[in-house]
Design an enzyme around this catalytic site. Structure first.
Site, PDB file in Angstrom:
ATOM      1  CE1 TYR A 141     -18.058 -27.807 102.882  1.00 33.00           C
ATOM      2  CE2 TYR A 141     -18.932 -26.371 104.594  1.00 33.00           C
ATOM      3  CZ  TYR A 141     -19.014 -27.522 103.834  1.00 33.00           C
ATOM      4  OH  TYR A 141     -20.066 -28.390 104.035  1.00 33.00           O
ATOM      5  CG  ASP A 292     -15.147 -20.296 113.124  1.00 35.42           C
ATOM      6  OD1 ASP A 292     -15.475 -21.129 112.265  1.00 35.42           O
ATOM      7  OD2 ASP A 292     -14.561 -20.594 114.182  1.00 35.42           O
TER       8      ASP A 292
HETATM    9  N1  UFG Z   1     -14.725 -24.860 117.785  1.00 33.79           N
HETATM   10  C1  UFG Z   1     -13.929 -24.644 118.912  1.00 33.79           C
HETATM   11  N2  UFG Z   1     -13.021 -25.597 119.266  1.00 33.79           N
HETATM   12  C2  UFG Z   1     -12.853 -26.758 118.553  1.00 33.79           C
HETATM   13  C3  UFG Z   1     -13.662 -26.956 117.405  1.00 33.79           C
HETATM   14  C4  UFG Z   1     -14.576 -25.990 117.056  1.00 33.79           C
HETATM   15  O1  UFG Z   1     -14.063 -23.614 119.576  1.00 33.79           O
HETATM   16  O2  UFG Z   1     -12.012 -27.580 118.935  1.00 33.79           O
HETATM   17  C5  UFG Z   1     -15.728 -23.857 117.442  1.00 33.79           C
HETATM   18  C6  UFG Z   1     -15.566 -23.256 116.063  1.00 33.79           C
HETATM   19  O3  UFG Z   1     -14.613 -22.222 116.059  1.00 33.79           O
HETATM   20  C7  UFG Z   1     -16.992 -22.784 115.807  1.00 33.79           C
HETATM   21  C8  UFG Z   1     -17.864 -23.853 116.493  1.00 33.79           C
HETATM   22  O4  UFG Z   1     -16.989 -24.478 117.439  1.00 33.79           O
HETATM   23  O5  UFG Z   1     -17.210 -21.568 116.446  1.00 33.79           O
HETATM   24  C9  UFG Z   1     -18.382 -24.904 115.551  1.00 33.79           C
HETATM   25  O6  UFG Z   1     -17.278 -25.388 114.786  1.00 33.79           O
HETATM   26  P1  UFG Z   1     -17.332 -26.751 113.972  1.00 33.79           P
HETATM   27  O7  UFG Z   1     -15.986 -26.954 113.374  1.00 33.79           O
HETATM   28  O8  UFG Z   1     -17.889 -27.822 114.834  1.00 33.79           O
HETATM   29  O9  UFG Z   1     -18.416 -26.470 112.864  1.00 33.79           O
HETATM   30  P2  UFG Z   1     -18.532 -25.255 111.816  1.00 33.79           P
HETATM   31  O10 UFG Z   1     -19.631 -24.360 112.320  1.00 33.79           O
HETATM   32  O11 UFG Z   1     -17.240 -24.629 111.519  1.00 33.79           O
HETATM   33  O12 UFG Z   1     -18.948 -26.015 110.516  1.00 33.79           O
HETATM   34  C10 UFG Z   1     -19.981 -26.985 110.511  1.00 33.79           C
HETATM   35  C11 UFG Z   1     -19.716 -27.922 109.373  1.00 33.79           C
HETATM   36  C12 UFG Z   1     -19.818 -27.176 108.098  1.00 33.79           C
HETATM   37  C13 UFG Z   1     -21.133 -26.443 108.027  1.00 33.79           C
HETATM   38  C14 UFG Z   1     -21.362 -25.584 109.223  1.00 33.79           C
HETATM   39  C15 UFG Z   1     -22.728 -24.987 109.171  1.00 33.79           C
HETATM   40  O13 UFG Z   1     -18.421 -28.498 109.498  1.00 33.79           O
HETATM   41  O14 UFG Z   1     -19.727 -28.103 107.058  1.00 33.79           O
HETATM   42  O15 UFG Z   1     -21.224 -26.383 110.385  1.00 33.79           O
HETATM   43  O16 UFG Z   1     -23.028 -24.236 110.308  1.00 33.79           O
HETATM   44  F1  UFG Z   1     -21.118 -25.624 106.966  1.00 33.79           F
END
Ligand code: UFG
Length: 335
Positions: A141, A292
């Site tokens: 992504y 992640d």
């Molecule tokens: N997480 C969990 N359990 C869940 C969902 C998420 O533990 O049910 C964790 C993930 O592993 C991660 C954190 O929560 O450690 C945040 O995850 P998100 O999926 O909420 O967000 P991301 O950090 O993966 O990604 C988001 C956006 C991206 C952007 C990024 C920038 O979806 O588009 O933030 O930091 F690039």
């Protein structure tokens, strides 16, 4: 201003459209409704259902609506999915992004604000991250967003685009009218709220990261603050605005992080969700999720200095509280 918002039926797009129409702009939304919702588009905006990846169709749309500027929010944006189905991300985000730039070239629409991401930084060497830090994505992504950033840079040099690239950190919260609804829900805060509402257990992906409590740390920003940043960024793309380059000849994209400069661990978010909802949450620890990074925290100094933007709703309580209020007032989302 006549603005085209791609992805205007999605979470961030719909809030941006809400604020744009409130500010008096004429808004056309282009969304294929693959993940967006018809009901999320403000009644004061015009919805065109379709893809931004069809240069001929977008060219017609830009001409027909006499579009002056584009806010390009549409994209596939789930980190985990991008690791298992990278082709979808390159096809949609990169192929589609270039198709959109080609339509801009054909119609001489020069102004664009691009939704990019903290995921472009990969494993940052220092925290908080500044815009000049290396971009080395560790998930597909982030890589697709980095490539579109780069394409915008080359279009700036060749055609004098006036562009602002916004690297969002983790967006959360809701307005009274618009909130986050994905099926399935993969983002931490809405996933935790869904678990609370349905009285089931939530999962934290990994607690063996090199962070104080072992869970990943993210920098959360309220979606309304993000939408305000879009308005300021669109203003900066005006023909005579030096922040996006000279009024003729090659230009350079203005790149800004959008975050709060503060990080919260996944465990801290769980506690904040329990406090905001007044309910306790059963949480189990699952394996790490591929792609992640352990810590992503922004320096938002540049957005403050150059765009005059500062997050106003910076507390986790405000973000989670507004998301919970929206969820309760929209029990079936936009259905
Ligand atoms: N997480 C969990 N359990 C869940 C969902 C998420 O533990 O049910 C964790 C993930 O592993 C991660 C954190 O929560 O450690 C945040 O995850 P998100 O999926 O909420 O967000 P991301 O950090 O993966 O990604 C988001 C956006 C991206 C952007 C990024 C920038 O979806 O588009 O933030 O930091 F690039």
């Amino acid at each position: 201003m006549r603005v085209l918002v791609t992805g205007g039926a999605g979470y961030i797009g719909s809030v941006s459209v809400e604020l744009l129409v409130e500010a008096g702009h004429e808004v056309t939304v282009l969304d294929d409704l693959s993940t967006g919702h018809r009901g999320a588009v403000s009644a004061r905006a015009k919805l065109e259902v379709g893809t931004y990846g069809d240069t001929a169709a977008v060219t017609t749309l830009l001409e027909k609506n006499r579009i002056e500027a584009i806010l390009h929010c549409a994209a596939k944006s789930i980190v985990g999915e991008s690791m298992t189905d990278p082709g979808k991300y390159f096809r949609e985000n990169v192929g589609g992004g270039v198709a959109l730039l080609e339509a801009m070239r054909a119609t001489k629409v020069r102004r664009i604000v691009f939704s990019s991401t903290a995921a472009t930084y990969g494993m940052p060497e220092r925290t908080p991250i500044v815009e000049a830090d290396p971009v080395r994505p560790i998930n597909a992504y982030g890589e697709t967003k980095r490539i579109v950033e780069s394409a915008i840079g080359w279009y700036c040099r060749a055609y004098g685009l006036r562009s602002v690239i916004l690297r969002y950190f983790n967006v959360a919260g809701a307005t009274v009218e618009h909130g986050e609804m994905h099926v399935p829900e993969t983002h931490l805060i809405p996933a935790l709220l869904e678990a609370v509402a349905e009285g089931r257990q939530a999962t934290i992906f990994g607690d063996d990261y090199p962070t104080p409590d072992g869970t990943c740390i993210r920098d959360y920003i309220h979606v309304e603050d993000l939408a305000l940043a879009h308005l300021k960024a669109l203003e900066a793309t005006a023909h005579n605005d030096k922040r996006t380059g000279p009024s003729s000849g090659p230009t350079e994209a203005l790149i800004c992080n959008l975050g709060n400069g503060k990080g919260f661990s996944n465990r801290q978010v769980v506690r904040a969700v329990e406090a905001a909802t007044g309910r306790s949450l059963g949480v189990k620890i699952g394996p790490r999720r591929p792609g992640d990074p352990p810590i992503l925290v922004a320096s938002a100094d540049k957005a403050n200095e150059v765009l005059g933007w500062k997050p106003r709703l910076g507390s986790l309580d405000e973000m989670i509280g507004s998301a919970w209020a929206w969820k309760q007032s929209h029990p079936s989302g936009y259905r």
